[in-house]
Scaffold this active site. Structure first.
Site: not given
Ligand SMILES: *Cc1c(COP(=O)(O)O)cnc(C)c1O
Length: 399
Positions: A59, A291
């Protein structure tokens, strides 16, 4: 840097005018190391029992790495499923040619989105009877079964059926003829906390709750339903969390989410962040930089101006708190990080020039800077650092 000779003949026509033809390393970029991803997946998979599947969570454009590249190498390393957050991410992955099962971890709630998901062979996560009904209708319309995963809430209070009501609802769902329940899952809320192996920790209680529910619904009778619970942290705790599949993000990218780092965990970061020196200047002692004049030189100082700033995703609150690496040496970033540039004190270097490449994240020789360091300094978590990088930074794939 060579100053062009006036008598040299240039072929002005050969220079590109289109954006796509600009050298991706002209300014600042993210280097994505496919081989490291593949090795990380292979290494993590070796901790699973033979039949446990590995879902690569890609994702947010593969945690900022480029979802297409990540998927390709994760599959090479043995991932058999992919997880995305949104419908669009799923479609993009499908149209890039990925054939493996893809689960959408977010919630699709309109008929339209669910139809599009079905047509793209993407599995939605279902958290209510209402959406089950919609999916069943869609399946019926096409004379097929709509593949999906059911989610139960065991402690996140985010998505998922309410645990107490699920037993009853599951009986009803099983009677729907045009859906195919490919999986039942839940999500851990605190697996990365130091006490997660303590029997009374929320993580262990979540696992127990999930396990009890699975026994109540006699899920064992249906061998085709994949049970999954663990994210990276849950996966690394122990095999009790593995069930039929693990959903791994962060650790696949090369970082341990656990405070107590397992000595046998040889993960390699798959992301390097690099930027070129665009300008060099020398300032006297007592001169303010950037800045707000937050930095005042304490000596005659040589500054390198790097072409990267918070508009690229470097948190501004890291101003004055980070180093960059060049040729196995650290150089401190000084003054406020600006939208498009930042200054680095290179007084101690004779070798850095305009056009030199500096490493902001990654390693060179024995020097390393990790998103975990940035996260600590900017009071956030490495996940947020990784998915903050903007599209302005080209992703350059290296093997
Ligand atoms: C993002 C996500 C994961 C992966 O999590 P990590 O801690 O990055 O391994 C797994 N399951 C769900 C439902 C997620 O949203």
């Amino acid at each position: 840097m060579q100053i062009p000779q006036t008598n040299k003949v240039f072929n002005f026509d050969k220079y590109p005018t289109l954006e796509k033809d600009i050298d991706p390393k002209q300014r600042a970029w993210i280097e994505v190391r496919g081989k490291e991803l593949e090795t990380n997946v292979r290494h993590l998979k070796s901790k699973l029992s033979k039949n446990c599947q590995f879902m690569a969570v890609v994702k947010a454009d593969g945690y900022g790495h480029d979802a297409k590249v990540v998927s390709e190498y994760a599959i090479k390393g043995g991932a058999s499923q992919l997880g995305v957050a949104t419908l669009k991410e799923g479609i993009k992955l499908r149209s890039s040619g990925v054939k493996k099962p893809i689960l959408i971890l977010g919630n699709l709630y309109t008929r339209r989105d669910l139809i599009i998901s079905f047509k793209n062979d993407l599995m939605p996560t279902i958290s209510s009877i209402r959406e089950c009904l919609i999916c069943n209708n869609i399946g019926k319309h096409f004379g097929l079964k709509f593949s999906l995963h059911l989610k139960v809430d065991t402690g996140m209070s985010r998505l998922g059926f309410e645990c107490n009501k699920f037993l009853h609802q599951f009986e009803k769902i099983k009677s729907f003829e045009n859906i195919s329940i490919e999986g039942i899952y839940s999500h851990l809320a605190s697996a990365d906390e130091f006490n997660s192996l303590d029997p009374k920790s929320t993580t262990q209680l979540q696992r127990q709750k999930f396990q009890e529910l699975l026994e109540q619904i006699k899920v064992n009778r249906n061998q085709n339903i994949k049970i999954h619970l663990a994210n990276s942290a849950g996966m690394l705790l122990n095999q009790n969390f593995h069930f039929h599949m693990v959903r791994v993000g962060l650790s696949m990218y090369g970082y341990s989410p656990l405070a107590k780092i397992d000595k046998n965990l040889s993960l390699k970061p798959a992301l390097f962040l690099k930027a070129k020196v665009a300008f060099i200047r020398i300032i006297d002692q007592g001169v303010s930089v950037s800045y707000g004049g937050k930095f005042l030189s304490s000596r005659k100082t040589k500054l390198a101006v790097l072409s990267i700033g918070y508009a690229d995703g470097v948190p501004r609150n890291l101003s004055g708190k980070i180093n960059v690496i060049h040729n196995n040496k650290f150089y401190p970033q000084v003054g406020s990080i600006t939208m498009d540039q930042m200054m680095v004190d290179i007084t101690d270097s004779n070798e850095i020039q305009i056009g030199s490449t500096m490493i902001l994240l990654g390693s060179d020789g024995d020097k390393t800077i990790s998103p975990l360091d940035w996260a600590r300094e900017s009071n956030t978590i490495p996940w947020e650092i990784l998915c903050s990088f903007k599209n302005r930074l080209p992703r350059v794939q290296v093997d």
